[in-house]
Design an enzyme around this catalytic site. Sequence first.
Site: not given
Length: 420
Positions: A46, A317
């Site tokens: 993640y 991002h």
Amino acid sequence: MSGAGLARLSTIYRQGVLGRRPAVPADFTELERRACRASSPRAWAYVAGGAGEGRTMRRNREAFDRWAIAPRMASGAVDRELTVDLFGTRHSSPLLLAPVGAGALMAADSDLKIARAAAATGTAYVFSNQGCNPMEDCAAAMGDAARWFQLYWSKDEQLVDSLIARAEAIGAGALVVTLDTTVLGWRPQDLNLGSLPFSRGQGIAQYTSDPRFQEIATERAGQPSPKPEVTLGAIRTLLAMTRNHPGRFWPNLRSPLPKASVETFLDIYSNPGLSWDHLATLRDRTRLPIVLKGILRPDDARRAFDLGADAIVVSNHGGRQIDNAIASLDALVTIRSELGPEPTVLLDSGIRTGADVFTALALGANAVLLGRPYMYGLAIAGQSGVEDVIRNVIAELDLTMALSGAPDITSITRDLLTPA
């Protein structure tokens, strides 16, 4: 922050005389390697993973490699001034901590540890809307230290207003609206593990602590739901939801609310229909400075400022949303060239070191956001690990300024760089 570099060197080398080595590595390669070793496969996928084949992540770093610092000698400056002004607030350095969701994958009470580390180092922290501790708790942990709040625009407009009101109440210095995550990107590392932390109740603390969200989730909990398939994985997920939900474990286990909260979050956390019309309402909804994050095009940048934004964050991002997207640093160069020197423009994505911060400032950023490196410090040594990463980056920035003839942030200009 004057003399931050020499002070950091002195601290580390004095400890070395006593036979003590730093717990957190001073170089990014070793920092990443040690953090990977300290993290679970789910956590590493993640936090360290990116979109698709990882081309945007690589491109972020390649963009920095295309510039070299051309230092100016004999500047005569003994001290450096690292402070910057953002929206009328003086910050001790041009470094802010980027919002990173689901940080509890790396360490329990992640947002509280990061908040305390930010306060201890005088660094502004952008609270994540997908955090694992409520913003009120993080603000309390920081005292008077600077904090901003990141907003994901929900499908529920009352929830948007509630989150904004809470951000104002905790003394946030700005509202950072993330534009580039109206849907999740294609993230193979997570997909290969079938792992989404939010489905286990991690990273939804801003929601479960919100009165409007609680109304929606409670209503959902009172409705009949399909009987789930019972597997060992499903049981583990239910237990994770129970542990991550506010309150005591056993009452939570008997309650439908933890599961309903996760399902509600997944349904409404981000609005795929987010438009400029939505953003145009912000000036009437908050008194906070408005920062729009995720801008990569000059036309979008102009539109953001025309709409009344106080600043933008040039960001892809961290390469987590679109594979093969433009590097944030390359986008910064184009946007600054188009907009001129006046608008406040921050950079996110690809910052790893103090030399990177220097390069970004020279190319037109007013300040930068640091992401993965401080999360790696968190994985290795908790709060002190975050503090060490922050101090190392700021120290290297200070030393780079000293060795390049830049006595203050405004002196870090394009003529100190050359194409590599």
